[in-house]
Design a protein around this motif. Structure first.
Motif, PDB file in Angstrom:
ATOM      1  N   GLN A  64      -5.463 -13.378   1.951  1.00 21.97           N
ATOM      2  CA  GLN A  64      -4.574 -14.298   2.666  1.00 21.97           C
ATOM      3  C   GLN A  64      -5.281 -15.015   3.809  1.00 21.97           C
ATOM      4  O   GLN A  64      -4.844 -16.076   4.238  1.00 21.97           O
ATOM      5  CB  GLN A  64      -3.348 -13.543   3.195  1.00 21.97           C
ATOM      6  N   ILE A  65      -6.386 -14.417   4.284  1.00 25.04           N
ATOM      7  CA  ILE A  65      -7.136 -15.123   5.333  1.00 25.04           C
ATOM      8  C   ILE A  65      -7.754 -16.409   4.765  1.00 25.04           C
ATOM      9  O   ILE A  65      -7.822 -17.427   5.451  1.00 25.04           O
ATOM     10  CB  ILE A  65      -8.197 -14.197   5.980  1.00 25.04           C
ATOM     11  N   PHE A  66      -8.154 -16.375   3.485  1.00 22.73           N
ATOM     12  CA  PHE A  66      -8.650 -17.609   2.855  1.00 22.73           C
ATOM     13  C   PHE A  66      -7.579 -18.685   2.898  1.00 22.73           C
ATOM     14  O   PHE A  66      -7.841 -19.840   3.208  1.00 22.73           O
ATOM     15  CB  PHE A  66      -9.003 -17.375   1.381  1.00 22.73           C
ATOM     16  N   GLU A  67      -6.370 -18.280   2.541  1.00 21.72           N
ATOM     17  CA  GLU A  67      -5.280 -19.247   2.500  1.00 21.72           C
ATOM     18  C   GLU A  67      -5.104 -19.877   3.879  1.00 21.72           C
ATOM     19  O   GLU A  67      -5.001 -21.088   4.022  1.00 21.72           O
ATOM     20  CB  GLU A  67      -3.988 -18.553   2.065  1.00 21.72           C
ATOM     21  N   ASN A  68      -5.121 -19.021   4.886  1.00 23.33           N
ATOM     22  CA  ASN A  68      -4.933 -19.526   6.242  1.00 23.33           C
ATOM     23  C   ASN A  68      -6.081 -20.438   6.670  1.00 23.33           C
ATOM     24  O   ASN A  68      -5.871 -21.494   7.268  1.00 23.33           O
ATOM     25  CB  ASN A  68      -4.782 -18.348   7.209  1.00 23.33           C
ATOM     26  N   ARG A  69      -7.299 -20.031   6.364  1.00 23.21           N
ATOM     27  CA  ARG A  69      -8.446 -20.864   6.756  1.00 23.21           C
ATOM     28  C   ARG A  69      -8.390 -22.232   6.098  1.00 23.21           C
ATOM     29  O   ARG A  69      -8.584 -23.248   6.734  1.00 23.21           O
ATOM     30  CB  ARG A  69      -9.779 -20.193   6.340  1.00 23.21           C
ATOM     31  N   GLY A  72     -26.931   0.551  -2.345  1.00 24.50           N
ATOM     32  CA  GLY A  72     -26.356  -0.550  -3.124  1.00 24.50           C
ATOM     33  C   GLY A  72     -25.132  -1.184  -2.489  1.00 24.50           C
ATOM     34  O   GLY A  72     -24.825  -0.978  -1.315  1.00 24.50           O
ATOM     35  N   CYS A  73     -24.425  -1.967  -3.319  1.00 26.23           N
ATOM     36  CA  CYS A  73     -23.206  -2.622  -2.848  1.00 26.23           C
ATOM     37  C   CYS A  73     -22.165  -1.574  -2.493  1.00 26.23           C
ATOM     38  O   CYS A  73     -22.035  -0.552  -3.162  1.00 26.23           O
ATOM     39  CB  CYS A  73     -22.621  -3.509  -3.942  1.00 26.23           C
ATOM     40  N   ALA A  74     -21.385  -1.857  -1.453  1.00 24.20           N
ATOM     41  CA  ALA A  74     -20.310  -0.960  -1.051  1.00 24.20           C
ATOM     42  C   ALA A  74     -19.084  -1.189  -1.937  1.00 24.20           C
ATOM     43  O   ALA A  74     -18.955  -2.233  -2.576  1.00 24.20           O
ATOM     44  CB  ALA A  74     -19.957  -1.220   0.405  1.00 24.20           C
ATOM     45  N   HIS A  75     -18.213  -0.196  -2.002  1.00 22.61           N
ATOM     46  CA  HIS A  75     -16.934  -0.382  -2.684  1.00 22.61           C
ATOM     47  C   HIS A  75     -16.158  -1.476  -1.970  1.00 22.61           C
ATOM     48  O   HIS A  75     -16.338  -1.696  -0.775  1.00 22.61           O
ATOM     49  CB  HIS A  75     -16.084   0.893  -2.610  1.00 22.61           C
ATOM     50  N   GLU A  76     -15.264  -2.094  -2.721  1.00 23.31           N
ATOM     51  CA  GLU A  76     -14.431  -3.130  -2.106  1.00 23.31           C
ATOM     52  C   GLU A  76     -12.973  -2.847  -2.358  1.00 23.31           C
ATOM     53  O   GLU A  76     -12.600  -2.421  -3.450  1.00 23.31           O
ATOM     54  CB  GLU A  76     -14.695  -4.476  -2.786  1.00 23.31           C
ATOM     55  N   VAL A  77     -12.160  -3.121  -1.369  1.00 22.83           N
ATOM     56  CA  VAL A  77     -10.714  -3.030  -1.524  1.00 22.83           C
ATOM     57  C   VAL A  77     -10.138  -4.346  -1.009  1.00 22.83           C
ATOM     58  O   VAL A  77     -10.516  -4.799   0.073  1.00 22.83           O
ATOM     59  CB  VAL A  77     -10.168  -1.832  -0.719  1.00 22.83           C
ATOM     60  N   HIS A  78      -9.269  -4.962  -1.805  1.00 22.44           N
ATOM     61  CA  HIS A  78      -8.662  -6.229  -1.385  1.00 22.44           C
ATOM     62  C   HIS A  78      -7.202  -5.963  -1.048  1.00 22.44           C
ATOM     63  O   HIS A  78      -6.496  -5.318  -1.816  1.00 22.44           O
ATOM     64  CB  HIS A  78      -8.743  -7.272  -2.494  1.00 22.44           C
ATOM     65  N   ILE A  79      -6.779  -6.458   0.088  1.00 21.27           N
ATOM     66  CA  ILE A  79      -5.462  -6.077   0.597  1.00 21.27           C
ATOM     67  C   ILE A  79      -4.601  -7.293   0.888  1.00 21.27           C
ATOM     68  O   ILE A  79      -5.055  -8.246   1.522  1.00 21.27           O
ATOM     69  CB  ILE A  79      -5.602  -5.256   1.908  1.00 21.27           C
ATOM     70  N   MET A  80      -3.354  -7.199   0.454  1.00 18.28           N
ATOM     71  CA  MET A  80      -2.386  -8.256   0.757  1.00 18.28           C
ATOM     72  C   MET A  80      -1.331  -7.692   1.695  1.00 18.28           C
ATOM     73  O   MET A  80      -0.866  -6.567   1.509  1.00 18.28           O
ATOM     74  CB  MET A  80      -1.678  -8.717  -0.526  1.00 18.28           C
ATOM     75  N   ALA A  81      -0.928  -8.490   2.673  1.00 22.99           N
ATOM     76  CA  ALA A  81       0.150  -8.074   3.568  1.00 22.99           C
ATOM     77  C   ALA A  81       1.465  -8.600   3.028  1.00 22.99           C
ATOM     78  O   ALA A  81       1.522  -9.666   2.409  1.00 22.99           O
ATOM     79  CB  ALA A  81      -0.096  -8.633   4.964  1.00 22.99           C
ATOM     80  N   GLU A  82       2.524  -7.782   3.266  1.00 20.25           N
ATOM     81  CA  GLU A  82       3.864  -8.212   2.882  1.00 20.25           C
ATOM     82  C   GLU A  82       4.771  -7.745   4.005  1.00 20.25           C
ATOM     83  O   GLU A  82       5.117  -6.576   4.065  1.00 20.25           O
ATOM     84  CB  GLU A  82       4.253  -7.515   1.574  1.00 20.25           C
ATOM     85  N   GLY A  83       5.080  -8.621   4.933  1.00 22.74           N
ATOM     86  CA  GLY A  83       5.789  -8.206   6.139  1.00 22.74           C
ATOM     87  C   GLY A  83       4.919  -7.225   6.903  1.00 22.74           C
ATOM     88  O   GLY A  83       3.716  -7.402   7.012  1.00 22.74           O
TER      89      GLY A  83
END
Ligand SMILES: *Cc1c(COP(=O)(O)O)cnc(C)c1O
Length: 640
Positions: free
Chosen positions: A66-71, A547-558
């Motif tokens: 969502q930060i992409f959306e805002n940017r 190596g590459c670190a694990h990734e977690v993608h998070i969305m806020a909802e309220g």
């Protein structure tokens, strides 16, 4: 009493966070993906969720789509606002340059959230073009091809010219001959851009990207020649775009104004020869990493709105003067779109420099220097600390000399070392009280400061910190309602002395130490490095095979949130494969060797070797702090 606001100020969150980060009343760092308190993610809730689900270890990279959306929205709004204010008769098109972050998921988010603004992509190599095309950008979205172009690159771009809005930018004059030849052979009408070398240069770290000696771009005479060639081939209509890029992270707004002036003037003159539609102002929009709002390399002395105003105003003014149509303005702000969206979370797994841990009691037979060190420690006060510290330096040197000559043993050496460190610590604390800022005592402060060992690799996750000394905000994520009464620096897991965070946010130069809380036995301590979304993902390397670190993608909802995607990081096996160690038969080869070397190896011993090889190969490359029962030591193949 220490409150959350004190931490916000101490770590400078409001200066570098751009509204995306804050601290809640639990003393935890929170993320506000649209800068609005109606959407909140508590970083510690997220960390607890990951700890309890047991499928991922730290370090973990968090991405907040969502930060992409805002940017993207903010950049777009800034341009529209400026266009309205200056009565600009044209449109704005945002472009994301792939080199800033080529991760598939990242580009997917950008295309998704940028669709309503018609966002396009800029590519610099064949592979980037292939990657861009694989995600199926909308037909109207610009795909701008830059970089050195060989036959395959050009033919690929031309072949899909009709199903995508491709613009091939001539970065080097000679390319035009190939473009003309292939497009004739292939029967397509190319859409061409022309990258101009500006006399104006950028500022800051990447100043070499602009100016007369820049790697890419046409000189004035080359540009004229190019237009002549197009005219002779009946393709003058093919010239669609004027492009320039004076470098990334332009820290000084004056440089942007100068470049814009020059570029707008070039556009206006060219427009009288050919009907170019687009003026592409490239990237360079800065991110204020250290929050100092200055023209120092990790900062910027202007805001997004000022940037947009200057771009739009200058172009509009010059077009009016020259009486030409206003172009569609294109900008390629990669850093400004991507930087904020990700952060790395890691745990502190230990502390170095606890040198006074094992104090040995001095005895009668000790060499004189040990007694002198004891004396220096006992008698030191705020009046005489400098003198005692200088003496201690000498006693220490004398002790090492005697050890090297064989006159004293390990026992005495150990006593001397410990006492010396105690003297240093005491002197450093007096120096602090005394407000001593001399170079000597800065050195001493560093000498006695703690080194916290962070479970991450600076080379993999924050390469620009190492490569170009860039500052990235780093701070603890919890206990922020407690006064941080310790300080020190963070070192990473590599065996490289450069693997250390040497600058922290706070002032424009960056502070040398990070304020930390005392570690509590049996409790994890989590630290975050912020603003990693631009350039760090693919510039990172595999130093020490981390190596590459694990990734977690998070969305806020309220005030709630959910994990929308998990991307597993690298296993040791993947790293070995990447560097040509064939791991397919790895286990069997090692086991065969065991059997060969030890003829009567028993089965239990072999099983142990096999299980441990399996577990390590398939495990995370980072330090694993908890032992798991599930998923570990699965056997492959049969038993012997
Ligand atoms: C690298 C690059 C960009 C991105 O610049 P940022 O400063 O990250 O916005 C834009 N355009 C071109 C041609 C580039 O090479």
């Amino acid at each position: 009493m220490w409150i959350a606001e004190d931490s916000i100020e101490l770590f400078g969150i409001e200066n570098w966070g751009n509204g995306y980060f804050s601290i809640n009343d639990k003393g935890n760092l929170i993320i506000l993906p649209d800068k609005n308190p109606s959407l909140i993610i508590d970083s510690m809730e997220l960390i607890e969720e990951i700890e309890s689900s047991k499928d991922l270890e730290f370090p973990v990279l968090f991405r907040f789509p969502q930060i992409f959306e805002n940017r993207i929205t903010e950049i777009n709004d800034a341009f529209h606002c400026a266009m309205e204010e200056f009565r600009y008769n044209g449109q704005y098109r945002p472009i994301f340059p792939m080199k800033v972050n080529q991760r598939k998921e990242v580009i997917e988010y950008i295309l998704k959230y940028g669709a309503k603004y018609n966002i396009g992509l800029e590519v610099g190599t064949k592979a980037e073009l292939l990657a861009a095309l694989s995600l199926g950008p909308p037909k109207e979205a610009l795909v701008i091809c830059n970089g050195y172009k060989d036959e395959d690159y050009l033919r690929l771009a031309l072949s899909i010219n009709n199903v995508n809005n491709i613009i091939i930018v001539v970065d080097l004059f000679e390319e035009i001959f190939d473009i003309l030849r292939y497009s004739r052979q292939m029967g397509v009408t190319p859409r061409i851009g022309m990258r101009m070398k500006l006399f104006s240069r950028g500022s800051g770290r990447w100043v070499e990207s602009g100016g007369e000696s820049a790697k890419f771009g046409l000189s004035t005479s080359e540009a004229l020649e190019l237009m002549k060639l197009l005219g002779e081939n009946g393709l003058i209509e093919s010239l669609k775009m004027i492009h320039f890029h004076i470098g990334s992270q332009i820290t000084d707004i004056r440089m942007i104004k100068n470049a814009m002036n020059e570029a707008a003037r070039i556009y206006a003159k060219v427009r009288k020869i050919a009907k170019v539609e687009y003026l592409n102002v490239g990237g360079g929009l800065s991110v204020d990493y250290n929050g100092s709002n200055t023209s120092t390399p990790s900062s910027a002395n202007y805001t997004l709105q000022e940037y947009a105003n200057d771009v739009v105003y200058t172009i509009q003014k010059i077009c009016e003067e020259e009486d030409v149509q206003h172009p569609i303005i294109v900008s390629e702000s990669g850093r400004a779109i991507a930087a904020y969206h990700s952060m790395l979370i890691f745990k502190i797994i230990g502390k170095k420099n606890a040198k006074d841990l094992f104090l040995r009691i001095p005895s009668q037979d000790d060499p004189i220097q040990i007694e002198d060190l004891c004396c220096a420690f006992r008698e030191m006060n705020i009046e005489n600390y400098k003198e005692h510290y200088h003496d201690a330096l000498q006693y220490r040197d004398e002790l090492y000399d005697s050890f090297n000559l064989g006159n004293i043993g390990l026992e005495e050496r150990a006593k001397g070392e410990t006492l010396f460190w105690m003297v240093c610590k005491k002197a450093a604390s007096f120096a602090k009280q005394d407000g001593d800022e001399s170079e000597e005592f800065q050195e001493l402060k560093k000498l006695v400061s703690q080194k916290y060992i962070g479970n991450f690799s600076l080379f993999q996750s924050v390469p620009d910190m190492w490569g170009v000394g860039q500052i990235f905000p780093t701070m603890p994520l919890h206990r922020l309602k407690e006064m941080p009464c310790e300080h020190g620096t963070i070192v990473d897991l590599t065996c490289d002395s450069d693997g250390e965070i040497k600058r922290y946010t706070g002032d424009s130069e960056g502070r040398e130490q990070l304020d930390m809380h005392p570690l509590i036995d049996g409790e994890d301590y989590y630290v975050g490095i912020f603003l990693l979304g631009a350039y760090q993902d693919t510039l990172g390397d595999f130093h020490n095979l981390l190596g590459c670190a694990h990734e977690v993608h998070i969305m806020a909802e309220g005030s709630d949130w959910y994990i929308c995607q998990k991307v597993e990081g690298d296993t040791c096996r993947k790293l070995l494969d990447f560097f040509n160690y064939d791991t397919k038969d790895y286990i069997w080869e090692i086991m065969d060797r065991c059997v060969e070397r030890k003829q009567f190896i028993d089965k239990k011993e072999l099983d142990q070797v096999e299980a441990q090889l399996n577990r390590t190969l398939n495990g995370y490359t980072y330090f694993i702090t908890k032992t798991k029962t599930q998923g570990a030591a699965k056997r492959i193949g049969g038993s012997i």
